[in-house]
Design a protein around this motif. Sequence first.
Motif, PDB file in Angstrom:
ATOM      1  N   ILE A 154      82.849  -3.182  16.986  1.00  0.00           N
ATOM      2  CA  ILE A 154      81.393  -3.292  17.017  1.00  0.00           C
ATOM      3  C   ILE A 154      80.761  -1.902  17.017  1.00  0.00           C
ATOM      4  N   ALA A 155      81.343  -0.974  17.744  1.00  0.00           N
ATOM      5  CA  ALA A 155      80.820   0.393  17.748  1.00  0.00           C
ATOM      6  C   ALA A 155      80.940   1.026  16.354  1.00  0.00           C
ATOM      7  N   PHE A 156      82.043   0.780  15.675  1.00  0.00           N
ATOM      8  CA  PHE A 156      82.234   1.297  14.319  1.00  0.00           C
ATOM      9  C   PHE A 156      81.204   0.704  13.364  1.00  0.00           C
ATOM     10  N   LEU A 157      80.939  -0.581  13.495  1.00  0.00           N
ATOM     11  CA  LEU A 157      79.971  -1.256  12.638  1.00  0.00           C
ATOM     12  C   LEU A 157      78.560  -0.725  12.876  1.00  0.00           C
ATOM     13  N   ILE A 158      78.169  -0.582  14.121  1.00  0.00           N
ATOM     14  CA  ILE A 158      76.830  -0.073  14.428  1.00  0.00           C
ATOM     15  C   ILE A 158      76.690   1.379  13.988  1.00  0.00           C
ATOM     16  N   GLY A 159      77.740   2.176  14.155  1.00  0.00           N
ATOM     17  CA  GLY A 159      77.691   3.558  13.692  1.00  0.00           C
ATOM     18  C   GLY A 159      77.526   3.642  12.181  1.00  0.00           C
ATOM     19  N   GLY A 160      78.203   2.781  11.456  1.00  0.00           N
ATOM     20  CA  GLY A 160      78.052   2.757   9.996  1.00  0.00           C
ATOM     21  C   GLY A 160      76.648   2.377   9.575  1.00  0.00           C
ATOM     22  N   LEU A 161      76.061   1.406  10.277  1.00  0.00           N
ATOM     23  CA  LEU A 161      74.689   1.016   9.947  1.00  0.00           C
ATOM     24  C   LEU A 161      73.700   2.135  10.237  1.00  0.00           C
ATOM     25  N   VAL A 162      73.917   2.863  11.311  1.00  0.00           N
ATOM     26  CA  VAL A 162      73.040   3.982  11.638  1.00  0.00           C
ATOM     27  C   VAL A 162      73.133   5.055  10.555  1.00  0.00           C
ATOM     28  N   ILE A 163      74.330   5.316  10.060  1.00  0.00           N
ATOM     29  CA  ILE A 163      74.499   6.319   8.996  1.00  0.00           C
ATOM     30  C   ILE A 163      73.810   5.872   7.717  1.00  0.00           C
ATOM     31  N   VAL A 164      73.927   4.597   7.369  1.00  0.00           N
ATOM     32  CA  VAL A 164      73.274   4.097   6.150  1.00  0.00           C
ATOM     33  C   VAL A 164      71.759   4.220   6.267  1.00  0.00           C
ATOM     34  N   VAL A 165      71.201   3.865   7.414  1.00  0.00           N
ATOM     35  CA  VAL A 165      69.749   3.987   7.609  1.00  0.00           C
ATOM     36  C   VAL A 165      69.327   5.450   7.555  1.00  0.00           C
ATOM     37  N   ALA A 166      70.123   6.348   8.092  1.00  0.00           N
ATOM     38  CA  ALA A 166      69.787   7.772   8.060  1.00  0.00           C
ATOM     39  C   ALA A 166      69.787   8.301   6.625  1.00  0.00           C
ATOM     40  N   VAL A 167      70.741   7.884   5.809  1.00  0.00           N
ATOM     41  CA  VAL A 167      70.789   8.336   4.406  1.00  0.00           C
ATOM     42  C   VAL A 167      69.583   7.806   3.644  1.00  0.00           C
ATOM     43  N   ILE A 168      69.226   6.540   3.861  1.00  0.00           N
ATOM     44  CA  ILE A 168      68.060   5.968   3.168  1.00  0.00           C
ATOM     45  C   ILE A 168      66.789   6.691   3.601  1.00  0.00           C
ATOM     46  N   ALA A 169      66.645   6.971   4.900  1.00  0.00           N
ATOM     47  CA  ALA A 169      65.462   7.680   5.386  1.00  0.00           C
ATOM     48  C   ALA A 169      65.391   9.081   4.788  1.00  0.00           C
ATOM     49  N   TYR A 170      66.509   9.770   4.666  1.00  0.00           N
ATOM     50  CA  TYR A 170      66.517  11.117   4.080  1.00  0.00           C
ATOM     51  C   TYR A 170      66.068  11.080   2.620  1.00  0.00           C
ATOM     52  N   VAL A 171      66.598  10.103   1.873  1.00  0.00           N
ATOM     53  CA  VAL A 171      66.242  10.025   0.449  1.00  0.00           C
ATOM     54  C   VAL A 171      64.765   9.700   0.284  1.00  0.00           C
ATOM     55  N   LEU A 172      64.242   8.786   1.104  1.00  0.00           N
ATOM     56  CA  LEU A 172      62.843   8.399   0.940  1.00  0.00           C
ATOM     57  C   LEU A 172      61.861   9.443   1.473  1.00  0.00           C
ATOM     58  N   LEU A 173      62.227  10.134   2.540  1.00  0.00           N
ATOM     59  CA  LEU A 173      61.288  11.049   3.161  1.00  0.00           C
ATOM     60  C   LEU A 173      61.453  12.503   2.723  1.00  0.00           C
ATOM     61  N   SER A 174      62.430  12.792   1.880  1.00  0.00           N
ATOM     62  CA  SER A 174      62.578  14.171   1.407  1.00  0.00           C
ATOM     63  C   SER A 174      61.485  14.473   0.381  1.00  0.00           C
ATOM     64  N   GLY A 175      61.268  15.717   0.096  1.00  0.00           N
ATOM     65  CA  GLY A 175      60.192  16.117  -0.806  1.00  0.00           C
ATOM     66  C   GLY A 175      60.472  15.817  -2.264  1.00  0.00           C
ATOM     67  N   ASN A 176      61.668  15.507  -2.641  1.00  0.00           N
ATOM     68  CA  ASN A 176      62.017  15.263  -4.045  1.00  0.00           C
ATOM     69  C   ASN A 176      61.776  13.794  -4.374  1.00  0.00           C
ATOM     70  N   ASN A 177      60.520  13.444  -4.560  1.00  0.00           N
ATOM     71  CA  ASN A 177      60.176  12.064  -4.846  1.00  0.00           C
ATOM     72  C   ASN A 177      60.186  11.857  -6.361  1.00  0.00           C
ATOM     73  N   PRO A 178      61.118  11.091  -6.902  1.00  0.00           N
ATOM     74  CA  PRO A 178      61.181  10.918  -8.353  1.00  0.00           C
ATOM     75  C   PRO A 178      60.020  10.113  -8.906  1.00  0.00           C
ATOM     76  N   VAL A 179      59.286   9.402  -8.085  1.00  0.00           N
ATOM     77  CA  VAL A 179      58.162   8.600  -8.580  1.00  0.00           C
ATOM     78  C   VAL A 179      57.012   9.495  -8.996  1.00  0.00           C
ATOM     79  N   SER A 180      56.802  10.597  -8.311  1.00  0.00           N
ATOM     80  CA  SER A 180      55.694  11.489  -8.669  1.00  0.00           C
ATOM     81  C   SER A 180      55.982  12.230  -9.982  1.00  0.00           C
ATOM     82  N   ASP A 181      57.233  12.358 -10.364  1.00  0.00           N
ATOM     83  CA  ASP A 181      57.595  13.040 -11.598  1.00  0.00           C
ATOM     84  C   ASP A 181      57.628  12.090 -12.798  1.00  0.00           C
ATOM     85  N   ALA A 182      57.307  10.840 -12.622  1.00  0.00           N
ATOM     86  CA  ALA A 182      57.393   9.862 -13.701  1.00  0.00           C
ATOM     87  C   ALA A 182      56.305  10.122 -14.733  1.00  0.00           C
TER      88      ALA A 182
END
Length: 100
Positions: free
Chosen positions: A36-64
């Motif tokens: 269960i700890a391994f599963l929750i840790g994996g979910l936390v990492i996935v959410v962190a990667v998604i948050a980094y991609v969405l909140l970083s300054g390199n937004n591909p939508v503005s370059d469309a």
Amino acid sequence: MTDPNTPPERVVIVDRQPQTNVNVQPERRGGGGGFIAFLIGGLVIVVAVIAYVLLSGNNPVSDAADTNVDVDVNLPKMEAPNLPDIEPPTLPSPGPAPSN
């Protein structure tokens, strides 16, 4: 002498050993918490990667490219096919009333 009309004495022989039931509870094993700890840790990492991609300054939508596109589709006018003239069926006249 014994009376023939009386039943004979019943002799009951008890040859049973006393039985003792011992219920032993299985010992509790503390397991499963690692998965269960391994599963929750994996979910936390996935959410962190998604948050980094969405909140970083390199937004591909503005370059469309410009999405203001004018689309004109001219289709030929569709008409229903001509159906043959058919006389509708006539309704039969009611029959005589039933006699009671």
